[in-house]
Every structure is written in structure tokens, then in C-alpha cells.
Write an enzyme that holds these catalytic residues in place. Structure first.
Site, PDB file in Angstrom:
ATOM      1  N   LEU B  91       0.733  -0.965  -0.004  1.00 15.89           N
ATOM      2  CA  LEU B  91       0.056   0.148  -0.095  1.00 15.89           C
ATOM      3  C   LEU B  91       0.811   1.113  -0.021  1.00 15.89           C
ATOM      4  O   LEU B  91       1.936   1.046   0.768  1.00 15.89           O
ATOM      5  CB  LEU B  91      -0.982  -0.028   1.163  1.00 15.89           C
ATOM      6  CG  LEU B  91      -2.159  -0.741   1.163  1.00 15.89           C
ATOM      7  CD1 LEU B  91      -2.553  -1.226   2.759  1.00 15.89           C
ATOM      8  CD2 LEU B  91      -3.347  -0.544   0.257  1.00 15.89           C
ATOM      9  N   ASP B  92       0.577   2.191  -0.774  1.00 17.02           N
ATOM     10  CA  ASP B  92       1.376   3.345  -0.804  1.00 17.02           C
ATOM     11  C   ASP B  92       1.149   4.131   0.277  1.00 17.02           C
ATOM     12  O   ASP B  92       0.163   3.983   1.404  1.00 17.02           O
ATOM     13  CB  ASP B  92       1.401   4.182  -2.004  1.00 17.02           C
ATOM     14  CG  ASP B  92      -0.133   4.656  -2.215  1.00 17.02           C
ATOM     15  OD1 ASP B  92      -0.825   4.754  -1.483  1.00 17.02           O
ATOM     16  OD2 ASP B  92      -0.386   5.399  -3.415  1.00 17.02           O
TER      17      ASP B  92
END
Lengths: 690, 313
Positions: B91-92
């Protein structure tokens, strides 16, 4: 002897243009530095001037008169032979030599001198034999024959079986039983090209002077190529005949002799000088090592193998040894117990991890055994022929004390990346562990592990520990303190006390100083000027009074030991970007000094969220600056939870006001129940919706 | 103890908070686990027999059993210095949600899970009226538009179009011949999906909330990135003749791991993680077996064996 020198008149080498050091100086004793001063020809010799033997300096004053006169004439001889040795033997007669022997027998220190003198004598012999005319003079001429005889005579007993063995190329000269004759021969050698005639001493001396005066000696020859150097090292005296007859003068002579047969080539004088210098250096180092080598405590007969192996290992890194070093080592091992206490610890000489653990390990035991061993061996060694040491036998009878002191443990590694290998054998390390020092952290620091190994608990560490206790650090804090700052154990006690005195002069109380030192372990490594600068910096930058600055520093002593540039930048950020007034900044910094060392990015982000999204004005932030110390994530989650519940009220003027410090400083459970009036489960469920 | 570290093997999910990089999350979990593992008492130091000089000056040696200092905790250091923790689908920084981690042997299952190509479900929040350069509300503003004309129906029409185009891509990239019986059976069960590399494919979209200017979508997708989803929000705004930015991307399901299985930040400790691993084990093995058809020693087989025995007896 003074008389001898003066009777000779002017130094025979004056004509050679040698440096005046060592000339005509009444050499009663061996004035320190004379020997090395004698390392004359400044040109080529300069490069090879080795450090004076530390033992030599100590030995020098002890040397009796017979050696005194030597200093002057010797100029330029064997560079690197410390003063004791150069056969300073002035014009000692044979009788003087015998007297010297007796005196030597009484004095342990002379053993060392004897060693050096032997080297020297050997040197002379070697040079004397050299076929190359130029090579010969440079060490030899300076040495009057009597000196050499003195050296020889003092060193060994009258009988030297080895001496009588004729060499391969012996030109048929009859062997010389008497040391004096031998010495003469030796002394004659340098002067006479190819050991020609063997006239009486005076003639020889005359010859030396002649040759010396002839100006042929001491050619200031630069170093030849390495090949020549090696050749010189390997192939000592070009004519081993004289050699063998003179007996290999002592162990070193032995090597030299042995190296001899390699090929009597031309021996450039500079090369030889270098070789001799190297040897002399080695000798000095070995003598130093003798003192602290572990084997000192072993009974003489028993220690052969391991220690020599270790010594060999240790010496291996020492470069520049000529061939035959192994022989030297084997010889030396026999004399290891000649512990001349004057030698400085080998750490400086070797500086490797080999010496450090060894020197440290049995340091305590060495002291106690040295005394008892020295008197025993002293006389024994002098009586024996150095060529004649019988190998030690396992069936040899030893006393109970000696037996008890034998420690047969596997050898320690020379190098290790961890202190675990040494902690069981080092008293210092063991005591530090019991104090609470975390060695696994310390060994990760640069050179800290090495420093601890080289320190001795009784001598060095104890003083610093007592000093720290005086400063006010508790016993249970000493361990963590030393873990963070092990370098303080290598500091000078006076400097530390000066710094504490400086702090006291700045009116820091005793308990405050204790707090400062324990919370900023590196503080006492800073010099007084540096501390002064830093205190002044904080006072000026923040514009606080002296008392407030001191309080600030006491609250966060890290400020004094950290960098100053980031502090300046943080203050600029607070003022320009965040928009605080100067007096607000002072208040914030006084309450939370940590803001000065916070990262600027984090500071900006936190302020942005607090001010723009939560809507908190500057004056509220000035009242509760601890929000800047907490994590942005925490502030955000809690604020959003309160906002979700409708309780995000940060204005004290309105009801159900939540203060910022409660928002950030309370633990989660308390926050949930008291402030948000919700359960922990609700909070967690809420967290998962963010 | 070493046993505790060896037992800690498997897959579990944590809830990654927004604003934190996924690497930091992984390190935080590792640090907390190491702290707890090192806090447990270790082995006692070895003893060795040394012959020490007797006290009182007598010339003799006394055998004494002393501990080997090299085993002292202060000399040896912490017993555990690293743990093998692997991360699943990343996930960024701006996104949050279910983040799968594997410990020890569980890292091998991560690869298997990846090869299963399971769908992920996101909750994407959007805001009409402005457009930014990086499609999120924290980027630089590019344009502002009106959005009064937008209705929920229009939005849903757009979503249907999106879903339709993606369905075609799904069928194309799944490399299945549509005219076979197998294809029909798979389609009936809903198992058609690309089992190799493919561009991001959205399998399902629906609108959860709609309150101008905000709206919220639920997106089921494959092989996506969070930035792709933000871009999709931007394009939805363009399609609706306005503009939109994405305010929130939150993953609520990653394969078999849901938000309920995910551990919040307050529960990142040894015991909770061990429980989470235990709870998820069955689900993971079921799915793996179903999709990849392997795992002879799995729990499922054991259960089958038990039930079979039970049935026979």
C-alpha cells in the site's frame, strides 16, 4: 671511560666530517640520545633512524663506565642502536671488559644492554668482514677495538664453542679462544680490508683511525635497490671466516653468521646500516615484548613452543626483518624472562590486537612473578653460553610455585571482531561486565573494544571510575554510562577534573553536574573551550538569562553535545515558517527543549495539522508545546476520533474543553475512557475506518 | 526462546494507517516482536571448570565451576536481532487498510497467495469540484469545476460502463476459450480471472455513498495500484463533465484477509499476532488448495481425515 677517550685525543672521526654530536663529549654514562645522535651520516642514515630503544633509555644510565667512552667515537655507527649498546665501550681494556662482565652479572638491566651490545658487536663484525671496501667502514671504524672486546667479553663467558668453528671460507687463521683476541679480530676486521693482518690493538686502532681518517668511511650512500638490501640482509658478512672465528657474537651474531653463507656479495654500507638498524629495532621490540609476553611467568624451561609460536606470529607482521629472524626468535625465547621492567608496554610498539590481549591478560600475574623470576635467571643467564641453551624437557623438575603458575590454555585469536573471545581472559573486561557495561554495544563502536583491551583495570580504569563516582554518578548508572561512552576510560584524569572544575565555576551544583554528566555521557570529553562556546551559543541564540540557560541545559544536556547548526535552523523555522514571536519561542524552548533538536519536516507537518486542520491558534500552542514532541499519527487519530464523537473542543472559553497536553500525553486507555468517554474497542474499530 | 521464534510462522494481516510507508509498518511490527522475544529469559550461561589459585596464599590450585562470561547477555547481545517478515500486496503512503505480512515459513505462502491472483476490495472516497495533478486532495490544484448537475444515477451509469469494459478485459486476459464447458462452469462460479500478468482490471464497482460533493465507491480489482484507483476517480469526474479528486483509498479485503482479521496498531504484539496467524491459517490453506490444488499436509486434509473417521465409526 673518560680517560680513555680523552687520551685518544680528538675523535678519530672528526676528519670524516661526521656530525659533531657524539664527538668529544665526555661520555660518563650514555647520555641519552647520544647513541642515536651517533647515527651520523645524516644523509642515508636519516631515513633509517629507528626509534631509540625504550629499554635503551632506561638502561643507559645504568651502564658502568667502561661503556661510557664510546659515545664520542661512535658517531655514525649503527643507527638505531640505542645508546646502551653501541659498544660505547670506549677504549676499555680487556680488564675493563672483565669488570664489565661482573658488573653486568649483577645488574639485570644490563642484560638488555648486553643484547644490544651484542648486536652492535655483531654489526661491527659483519661490516668488518665485508669485502666491499666502502661497505666496511661505515660502522666499523668508529668502534675502537676495546669496545668490542668489552662487549664480547661481557656478553659471553670465555668459552664459546661455537666461536671456534671455522667457517667455510676461513682463510686458515687460527681460532681465537680468548675473548680479547676475538674482539680484536673483530675490531680489526672492519678496519682491515679482508681481515688481513691481526696486529695488536693499538695498531688496529691506528688502522681504524687511519682508515677513518682516510675519509673513506661513511660514504653517504643512498639506499640501494631492494634487491641489494635483501641481498645484504641475507648475506651478511662477505667473509664468514672471521665470523665463525669470532664466534657468532651472541644470538644475533649467530643469525648474521648464518645468513652469511648466502653469498658474500658486496654489502652496500647503507643497506647494512639499514639492516642493522632494523635488527636493533627488533631487538628493542623483542626486549619490550619480553616484559609483557605471557611466557614471562612461565618457568624458563617449560615455555618453549607456544610462546615462541605466538611471538613468531606476533613478529610476523613486523616487516623488514632479515632472514634468520626465526632464529632470533628462538634464541630470544630463552631469554624471555629477562624482563627488563623498564621497557614500555608493547602496545605502542606493536599496536595490534596480539599484544593487547596478551599484555592485558596476565598483567596482574606478571608483576608478581617477575620479581621472583628475575633474580633466579639473572645469574643463570649470564653464566651460560647463549649458543648453548639446552632445550627444555618436560621432565624437568620445577618448583610448586612455578607449577601453579603454568596456565595451559588454548591461544587467543590474534584478531577478532567481537570481545567475546577475550572476555574470559581479561580481568578488565570481566570487571566491566560485572559493572553492567554492555560489551555487545561497545564492540560496535569504533576502536572502543580495542581501547578496553589495552586498558588495565587497576591502573587506568579504576581511577576513572572513582572519578565518575565523585562526580555523582550512581553505581547502577555506571554500566549504562560506560556503554554509551567507553572512550572516557582512555581520557586523562587531569583534563576531566579540569572540566568538572569549569562546570563548578559556572555555578552548576553537584547534583546538577551529576545529572548533566549522566544524561549526556560525552560531555566530559569536550574541552573547556568547547563547553564554554556552547553555553555562550545557547545564551546568545535564545536570548535567555544565564540562569535560564543553565536550567535549559540541565533539562536537556544533549544540547551541549549535539550539533549547533540544526538548532539554529530550527529556531529559524519556528520564527519564520511557523510564525512564532521571539518571546513565544523562548517560552516554548524553555518548556520543551527537545524542539531544538526535532526534525524540521516533522515540525512543519505537525504544526500544519495542528494549526490549519485542528484550528489551534499560536497562543494555545505556546501554552502546550508538548504537542510538538508527540507523533503526528497519534494526534491525528485522536483528533479524528474526538471529531467523530463530536468532542473536538480545544477552546478553553467553551464548555467540554479538551486541553492539548491531555490529548497527546495520556495513554490510550485513559484517553478513551476519560476524554473520549468511549471504550477501547470503539477506538480500535474507529482506527480501522480511517 | 528459539522455540517461540520458530513457532512464529505464518500469515497475518495488520491495518496499515494512512500517512505511513509500508516499510515502516513492517519494521515497526518487527521491532515490537523482537522486543518481546528478547525480553524472555534466555539460556543460562555455560559453566566451565577453571583452576584458580587458592585463597590465602597457599600454593595450590582449586577447581571452581564458573560461568563462561562469553555467554553473559551483556557480552552476547540480544538473542534475536532480525526476523524474516515479508510483505504481501503493498500500500502506498496515502492509502490505508489491510496489509498482509508473513513471518518465517509463512513467507513461502505469500508467493502462493500472489499466484492465486485473488481480488482485492477497496473503499475509495472522492470529492467533486476540483482536479489536482496527482489526483488526490493533497496535490496541486489544476482546475475547479461545478458539480451541481451530477446525480447518483449518472454516477452509476458511468460505473456500469467502467465495469463493462473491464469485464471484457477480464475475459480477454484470463486466456480461457469462452466456448468450452469449463469456461461456463468457471463463469458460473465466478472464478474466471487472469492467472498471469495483466493490466489492472476492475471486476466490480458500486457506489456506497453519494452526498455532493463527496461520494464513496467500493471497487473490486485485480493487479491494481492505489494510484490507478485515484486516476479512476479523476476519470469518473471527467466522464461526468466535472472533475473529482480522491480523498481516501482504503483496502478492506486482500484475498482472504478482511478488515476484521487485520490488527490495529494497538495490537501489534506477540500474542495477538500468534492468535491472528492461528485464526487465518485455515482460510489461507483452503483458498490455496482450491486455487492451486496443492497442500497434502494441510489442515484441510487433516480435517477431512477426521470427519471421514468420524463418519465411519
Amino acid at each position: 671511560m673518560i680517560t680513555a677517550v680523552e687520551s685518544r685525543g680528538e675523535c678519530p672521526f672528526s676528519s670524516m666530517g661526521l656530525p659533531s654530536m657524539g664527538h668529544g663529549r665526555p661520555a660518563v654514562q650514555h647520555p641519552p640520545g647520544e647513541g642515536t645522535a651517533g647515527t651520523a651520516p645524516a644523509g642515508p642514515g636519516a631515513g633509517h633512524r629507528p626509534s631509540p630503544c625504550p629499554a635503551g633509555t632506561a638502561c643507559a644510565p645504568r651502564l658502568p663506565a667502561p661503556r661510557g667512552g664510546a659515545a664520542a667515537p661512535r658517531g655514525g655507527r649503527a643507527p638505531g642502536e640505542g645508546e646502551g649498546h653501541e659498544a660505547e665501550d670506549g677504549e676499555a681494556e680487556e680488564g675493563d671488559g672483565v669488570r664489565a662482565v661482573e658488573e653486568l652479572q649483577r645488574d639485570v638491566f644490563h642484560l638488555l644492554l648486553v643484547d644490544h651490545a651484542e648486536v652492535q658487536a655483531v654489526v661491527y663484525v659483519v661490516l668488518a668482514e665485508g669485502p666491499a671496501p666502502h661497505a666496511r667502514h661505515h660502522l666499523a671504524p668508529s668502534l675502537p677495538s676495546s669496545q668490542r672486546s668489552c662487549g664480547f667479553a661481557g656478553r659471553r663467558g670465555p668459552d664459546r664453542p661455537g666461536a671456534d668453528k671455522p667457517g667455510p671460507k676461513q682463510p686458515g687463521r687460527p681460532p681465537v679462544p680468548c675473548p680479547a683476541e676475538r674482539a680484536e679480530r673483530g675490531s680489526a676486521a672492519p678496519a682491515a680490508p679482508r681481515g688481513g693482518d691481526r696486529p695488536a690493538a693499538p695498531t688496529r686502532r691506528g688502522r681504524e683511525q687511519r682508515s677513518a681518517g682516510g675519509g673513506e668511511a661513511w660514504p653517504h650512500r643512498p639506499f640501494r635497490t631492494r634487491k641489494e638490501k635483501d641481498a645484504a640482509a641475507c648475506s651478511p658478512p662477505p667473509s664468514p671466516s672471521e665470523w665463525s672465528r669470532l664466534g657468532r657474537a651472541g644470538p644475533r651474531g649467530a643469525h648474521v653468521g648464518r645468513a652469511g653463507p648466502c653469498g658474500a656479495g658486496e654489502v652496500p654500507d647503507a643497506v647494512l646500516r639499514w639492516t642493522m638498524a632494523v635488527w636493533a629495532r627488533q631487538v628493542s621490540r623483542w626486549c619490550c615484548l619480553l616484559n609483557t609476553a605471557r611466557a614471562v611467568e612461565f618457568p624458563r624451561g617449560l615455555r618453549s613452543g607456544g610462546c615462541s609460536a605466538r611471538a613468531c606470529r606476533g613478529f610476523a607482521p613486523l616487516a623488514g626483518l632479515p632472514a634468520g629472524k626465526e632464529v632470533v626468535l628462538c634464541r630470544l625465547q630463552a631469554y624471555r624472562q629477562v624482563s627488563v621492567g623498564s621497557c614500555s608496554p608493547p602496545d605502542s610498539a606493536k599496536g595490534g590486537s596480539l599484544s593487547s590481549p596478551e599484555s592485558n591478560l596476565p598483567s596482574v600475574q606478571q608483576e608478581q612473578t617477575k620479581a621472583e623470576i628475575l633474580p633466579d635467571l639473572n645469574a643463570k643467564i649470564l653464566d651460560e653460553d647463549w649458543d648453548d641453551i639446552p632445550p627444555s624437557s618436560a621432565l624437568e623438575v620445577i618448583s610448586e610455585e612455578e607449577a601453579v603458575q603454568i596456565i595451559a590454555e588454548p591461544l587467543l585469536p590474534i584478531q577478532s571482531s567481537t570481545l567475546r573471545d577475550y572476555v574470559d581472559h581479561s580481568e578488565t573486561l570481566a570487571k566491566l561486565v560485572h559493572l553492567g557495561v554492555d560489551l555487545s554495544q561497545v564492540e560496535k563502536r569504533r576502536k572502543a573494544g580495542q581501547l578496553l583491551l589495552t586498558l588495565d583495570f587497576e591502573k587506568d580504569v579504576k581511577k576513572i571510575l572513582l572519578f565518575l563516582k565523585d562526580v555523582g554518578i550512581e553505581d547502577n548508572q555506571l554500566g549504562p554510562f560506560l556503554t554509551k561512552n567507553p572512550y572516557i576510560l582512555g581520557e586523562d584524569l587531569e583534563a576531566l577534573e579540569t572540566r568538572v572544575a569549569y562546570l563548578k565555576s559556572k555555578k552548576f551544583g553537584q547534583s546538577e553536574i551529576a545529572q548533566l554528566v549522566s544524561r549526556a555521557p560525552y560531555l566530559l570529553l569536550f574541552s573547556v573551550e568547547r563547553l564554554d562556546n556552547r553555553l555562550g551559543f545557547f545564551k546568545n541564540e535564545l536570548g535567555l538569562s544565564v540562569k535560564k540557560t543553565k536550567d535549559l541545559v540541565i533539562r536537556l544536556p544533549r544540547l551541549l553535545t549535539g550539533k549547533l547548526e540544526p538548532v539554529k535552523e530550527n529556531l529559524q523555522v519556528c520564527q519564520i515558517e511557523l510564525g512564532f514571536q521571539r518571546n513565544e519561542i523562548q517560552q516554548i524552548v524553555f518548556k520543551t527543549p527537545k524542539i531544538l533538536t526535532a526534525s524540521k519536516k516533522r515540525l512543519r507537518q505537525t504544526f500544519d495539522y495542528l494549526h490549519n486542520i485542528m484550528g489551534i491558534p499560536h497562543h494555545m500552542l505556546t501554552r502546550f508545546p508538548q504537542v510538538f514532541n508527540s507523533r503526528l499519527l497519534r494526534i491525528r487519530e485522536r483528533h479524528m476520533f474526538l471529531a467523530f464523537l463530536g468532542r473536538a473542543q480545544y477552546n478553553p472559553a467553551q464548555p467540554s474543553y479538551i486541553s492539548l497536553d491531555q490529548l497527546v500525553s495520556l495513554p490510550d486507555e485513559v484517553f478513551c475512557t476519560e476524554i473520549a468517554k468511549a471504550s477501547m474497542q470503539d477506538f480500535e474499530n474507529f482506527l480501522k475506518t480511517l | 526462546m528459539a522455540a517461540a521464534a520458530a513457532e512464529l510462522a505464518g500469515l497475518f494481516a495488520v491495518y496499515k494507517p494512512a500517512g505511513v510507508a509500508w516499510g515502516r509498518v513492517r519494521e515497526a511490527v518487527e521491532t515490537r516482536l523482537l522486543r518481546e522475544l528478547n525480553a524472555a529469559p534466555g539460556r543460562a550461561p555455560r559453566q566451565q571448570v577453571r583452576f584458580l589459585p587458592a585463597p590465602g596464599g597457599a600454593v595450590e590450585l582449586v577447581a571452581a565451576r564458573v560461568p563462561v562470561l562469553a555467554d553473559h547477555p551483556l557480552v552476547r547481545g540480544p538473542r534475536f536481532r532480525k526476523l524474516k517478515i515479508g510483505a504481501g500486496h503493498r500500500l502506498d503512503v496515502k492509502a490505508s487498510g489491510v496489509f498482509v505480512l508473513g513471518i518465517g515459513h509463512g513467507n513461502k505462502l505469500l508467493t502462493d497467495l500472489y499466484n492465486c491472483h485473488l481480488t482485492r476490495v477497496y473503499t475509495v472516497g472522492g470529492l467533486f469540484g476540483k482536479a489536482t495533478d496527482d489526483f488526490s486532495d493533497t496535490g496541486n490544484l489544476v482546475e475547479k469545476t461545478t458539480f451541481d448537475h451530477i446525480t447518483r444515477e449518472k454516477l452509476e451509469r458511468i460505473l456500469a460502463v467502467i465495469q463493462g469494459t473491464n469485464q471484457k478485459a477480464l475475459l480477454m486476459y484470463s486466456n480461457i476459450d469462452m466456448k468450452t464447458q469449463e469456461a461456463y462452469e468457471l463463469a458460473v462460479k465466478g472464478l474466471i480471472r487472469p492467472m498471469g500478468k495483466s493490466p489492472p482490471i476492475i471486476t466490480a464497482v458500486r457506489c456506497l455513498q453519494f452526498a455532493l460533493p463527496e461520494f464513496q465507491l467500493e471497487i473490486h480489482c485485480l493487479h491494481e495500484t492505489q494510484q490507478y484507483l485515484r486516476k479512476m476517480v479523476h476519470e469518473i469526474g471527467l466522464e461526468l463533465k466535472s472533475s473529482a479528486v480522491c480523498t481516501q483509498v482504503r483496502r478492506i479485503r486482500d484475498g482472504v484477509f478482511t478488515v476484521d482479521d487485520a490488527l490495529p496498531r494497538t495490537q501489534w504484539n506477540l500474542q495477538s499476532i500468534q492468535e491472528a496467524i492461528w485464526n487465518c491459517q485455515l482460510k489461507v490453506e483452503t483458498e490455496l488448495e482450491k486455487t492451486l490444488g496443492h497442500g497434502e499436509n494441510s489442515l484441510l486434509h487433516q480435517l477431512d481425515g477426521d470427519t471421514a473417521e468420524h463418519g465411519q465409526s
